[in-house]
Motif scaffolding. Structure first.
Motif, short mmCIF file in Angstrom:
data_model
loop_
_atom_site.label_atom_id
_atom_site.label_comp_id
_atom_site.label_asym_id
_atom_site.label_seq_id
_atom_site.Cartn_x
_atom_site.Cartn_y
_atom_site.Cartn_z
N GLY A 183 0.83 -1.21 0.00
CA GLY A 183 0.00 0.00 0.00
C GLY A 183 0.86 1.25 0.00
N SER A 243 2.87 2.11 5.17
CA SER A 243 2.81 1.84 6.62
C SER A 243 3.76 0.69 7.00
N ILE A 265 7.19 -4.43 9.30
CA ILE A 265 6.66 -5.56 8.53
C ILE A 265 7.46 -5.75 7.24
N ASN A 310 -9.41 1.51 -1.00
CA ASN A 310 -10.38 1.40 -2.09
C ASN A 310 -9.61 1.31 -3.41
N PRO A 311 -8.92 0.21 -3.62
CA PRO A 311 -7.95 0.10 -4.73
C PRO A 311 -8.60 0.44 -6.07
N THR A 315 -2.32 -7.19 7.26
CA THR A 315 -1.91 -6.28 8.35
C THR A 315 -3.08 -5.51 8.95
N THR A 363 1.29 -7.29 13.98
CA THR A 363 1.31 -6.32 12.87
C THR A 363 0.22 -5.26 13.03
N LEU A 375 -16.11 -13.39 7.60
CA LEU A 375 -16.39 -13.40 6.15
C LEU A 375 -15.55 -14.45 5.41
N HIS A 434 -23.93 -2.96 2.61
CA HIS A 434 -22.69 -2.87 1.84
C HIS A 434 -22.90 -2.23 0.47
O1 NZQ Z 1 -1.61 1.72 2.58
P1 NZQ Z 1 -0.93 1.61 3.90
O2 NZQ Z 1 0.18 2.57 4.04
O3 NZQ Z 1 -0.51 0.20 4.21
O4 NZQ Z 1 -1.99 2.08 5.03
C1 NZQ Z 1 -3.24 1.44 5.24
C2 NZQ Z 1 -4.43 2.28 4.78
O5 NZQ Z 1 -4.11 3.64 4.81
C3 NZQ Z 1 -3.47 1.35 6.72
N1 NZQ Z 1 -2.92 0.14 7.34
C4 NZQ Z 1 -3.17 -1.15 7.04
N2 NZQ Z 1 -2.52 -1.97 7.88
C5 NZQ Z 1 -1.82 -1.17 8.74
C6 NZQ Z 1 -2.09 0.17 8.40
N3 NZQ Z 1 -1.53 1.22 9.06
C7 NZQ Z 1 -0.70 0.92 10.09
N4 NZQ Z 1 -0.43 -0.34 10.49
C8 NZQ Z 1 -0.96 -1.41 9.85
N5 NZQ Z 1 -0.73 -2.66 10.27
O6 NZQ Z 1 -4.88 1.31 6.89
C9 NZQ Z 1 -5.48 2.05 5.84
C10 NZQ Z 1 -6.69 1.28 5.34
O7 NZQ Z 1 -6.28 0.10 4.71
P2 NZQ Z 1 -7.29 -0.70 3.77
O8 NZQ Z 1 -6.56 -1.87 3.21
O9 NZQ Z 1 -7.94 0.24 2.81
O10 NZQ Z 1 -8.43 -1.18 4.81
P3 NZQ Z 1 -9.35 -2.44 4.79
O11 NZQ Z 1 -8.61 -3.65 5.15
O12 NZQ Z 1 -10.51 -2.06 5.61
O13 NZQ Z 1 -9.82 -2.61 3.25
C11 NZQ Z 1 -10.85 -1.82 2.71
C12 NZQ Z 1 -11.19 -2.28 1.30
O14 NZQ Z 1 -11.67 -3.64 1.29
C13 NZQ Z 1 -12.95 -3.71 0.66
C14 NZQ Z 1 -13.51 -2.34 0.93
O15 NZQ Z 1 -14.59 -2.04 0.09
C15 NZQ Z 1 -12.32 -1.45 0.69
O16 NZQ Z 1 -12.11 -1.25 -0.68
N6 NZQ Z 1 -13.70 -4.87 1.16
C16 NZQ Z 1 -13.30 -6.09 0.75
C17 NZQ Z 1 -14.00 -7.23 1.08
C18 NZQ Z 1 -13.54 -8.56 0.62
N7 NZQ Z 1 -12.51 -8.67 -0.16
O17 NZQ Z 1 -14.15 -9.57 0.97
C19 NZQ Z 1 -15.23 -7.19 1.86
C20 NZQ Z 1 -15.44 -5.90 2.56
O18 NZQ Z 1 -16.83 -5.75 2.78
C21 NZQ Z 1 -14.94 -4.69 1.86
O19 NZQ Z 1 -15.90 -4.24 0.93
#
Ligand code: NZQ
Ligand code: ZN
Length: 381
Positions: free
Chosen positions: A37, A40, A46, A68-69, A135, A174, A247, A262
């Motif tokens: 990403g 972080s 990590i 939100n890739p 993470t 992590t 999930l 959702h």
């Molecule tokens: O990009 P980096 O620098 O890594 O920072 C991330 C990001 O800014 C940060 N982060 C992640 N792990 C970290 C951390 N910061 C410090 N320490 C750590 N260990 O957190 C921020 C958000 O990360 P993100 O990946 O966007 O969050 P999440 O895991 O909530 O993912 C959201 C996405 O997943 C989709 C959502 O719609 C959204 O696009 N979804 C995917 C699903 C699936 N595949 O089954 C189901 C869900 O309902 C969801 O829709």
């Protein structure tokens, strides 16, 4: 209980120090692309653990998969992967990095544009193997076949379902560096994943209901404790495993599902970039309010078993259960109304228009269309 097929091939590797296991989980003859990403992982150690584990592997890195890739970013990763003939993908990050990597895995072997694969499941063919170091506990993406991809140009956000990851490494340590807001969003997302599979009608599967209620109770119990101390290994382990099990198919066995919250939340994110878990905290109480007649039996069961609501008329208990749900999100310091995130009538009209155009029929009763989506959004204004 409804008929179902359950098969989940993802190997879960859980615990302290497990990132080192990458060395033996990824076959040594592969050319790996490691996806990240926004950075972080460089601040919390990590990245160092991953590179140490892969020191004897051939790999390249792709940086910059954003929350939100977007397909716009992922096209660059696909081009890089094709250029280097990669044949294995390792996502290191949250759900966004992993979801994006799932699209890369099908787009590298595909000759057309990646967005076509999001829009048309019939085009999904060969896929490179994908694994993750997860993470950020929230999406369950580490142990499911789903991915949600955004298109910045068209302001759209759609999910596709295809293949499970090979393995997932979950090291609760992590998670210590996750900012408080993202922990809140991750807890809300986990909670709402359970609700989407549970908050339908009762007596479809008593066992599945109790698994779902177990995860809800666990999330409610750990949330305030994590707010006090996010460096507690036990608490973060509970959070991480709750998110995965919410999930991975376990709690959808034999039951109908909803997913209205959702689908509306994705539109709010597509149009305004609002963080996924935050969008759900706004929409879920309103979904329950508007659909309370159809969900009445299940709301009563939920109110009693999760929130201990046993007195009052059925209507009073339904309203109390919805209120407890909203108060839970507020206890996470999340907004629960659209006006708190500066969203109003213009967006409501746009979501209604999109749902009408797509002729959606969402929810366990397939009755949520543009007009009902409008009613739900008006209920959370
Ligand atoms: O990009 P980096 O620098 O890594 O920072 C991330 C990001 O800014 C940060 N982060 C992640 N792990 C970290 C951390 N910061 C410090 N320490 C750590 N260990 O957190 C921020 C958000 O990360 P993100 O990946 O966007 O969050 P999440 O895991 O909530 O993912 C959201 C996405 O997943 C989709 C959502 O719609 C959204 O696009 N979804 C995917 C699903 C699936 N595949 O089954 C189901 C869900 O309902 C969801 O829709
Ligand atoms: Zn979600």
């Amino acid at each position: 209980m409804n008929n179902f097929v359950f098969q989940n091939p993802t190997k879960l590797i859980f615990g302290k120090g497990t990132i080192a296991r990458l060395a033996r989980e990824i076959p040594g003859d592969k050319t790996v692309m490691v996806t990240y990403g926004g950075g972080s992982v460089k601040k919390n150690g990590i990245y160092d653990q991953v590179t140490a584990a892969l020191k004897n592997h051939r790999y390249i890195e792709f940086w910059g998969i954003e929350p939100n890739p977007s397909v716009e970013t992922l096209r660059q990763a696909v081009a890089l992967g094709k250029e280097h003939h990669v044949d294995y993908l390792l996502a290191v990050g949250g759900g966004s990095v992993l979801d994006g990597t799932k699209l890369i895995s099908v787009a590298i072997p595909y000759s057309g544009d990646a967005w076509e694969l999001v829009l048309n499941a019939e085009l999904l063919g060969d896929a490179l193997p994908v694994a993750s170091v997860m993470t950020m506990p929230a999406t369950g993406s580490e142990m499911n076949a789903g991915a949600v991809i955004s298109n910045k140009t068209t302001q759209e956000k759609f999910a596709f379902n295809y293949k499970h990851p090979q393995f997932a490494i979950l090291d609760p340590e992590t998670t210590y560096s996750i900012p408080a807001f993202h922990i809140a969003c991750g807890l809300a997302d986990t909670f709402v994943h359970v609700m989407e599979q549970y908050m339908t009608t009762p007596d479809q599967s008593w066992l599945t209901d109790r698994w779902a209620e177990g995860i809800l109770l666990n999330v409610v119990e750990i949330a305030p404790k994590i707010a006090e101390n996010k460096h507690d290994y036990h608490l973060m382990s509970e959070y991480m495993l709750s998110a995965t099990l919410a999930l991975n198919g376990l709690i959808s066995m034999g039951v109908t599902q909803d997913w209205v919250t959702h689908m509306i939340g994705h539109e709010l994110t597509a149009i305004h970039g609002i963080t996924h878990g935050q969008s759900l905290a706004i929409v879920l109480p309103a979904t329950m309010t508007v659909l309370q007649a159809q969900k009445r039996g299940k709301i009563l069961q939920y109110g009693e078993r999760v929130w201990g609501i046993t007195t009052g008329t059925p209507t009073e208990r339904v309203l109390a259960a919805i209120d407890c749900t909203e108060q839970f999100f507020r206890s996470l310091n999340l907004a629960t109304h659209l006006n708190e995130v500066q969203i109003g009538e213009e967006t409501i009209a746009e979501v209604e228009r999109r749902f009408n155009e797509r002729k959606v029929a969402l929810g366990e009763a397939c009755n949520v269309n543009g007009a009902i989506a409008r009613a739900i959004l008006e209920a959370c204004l």
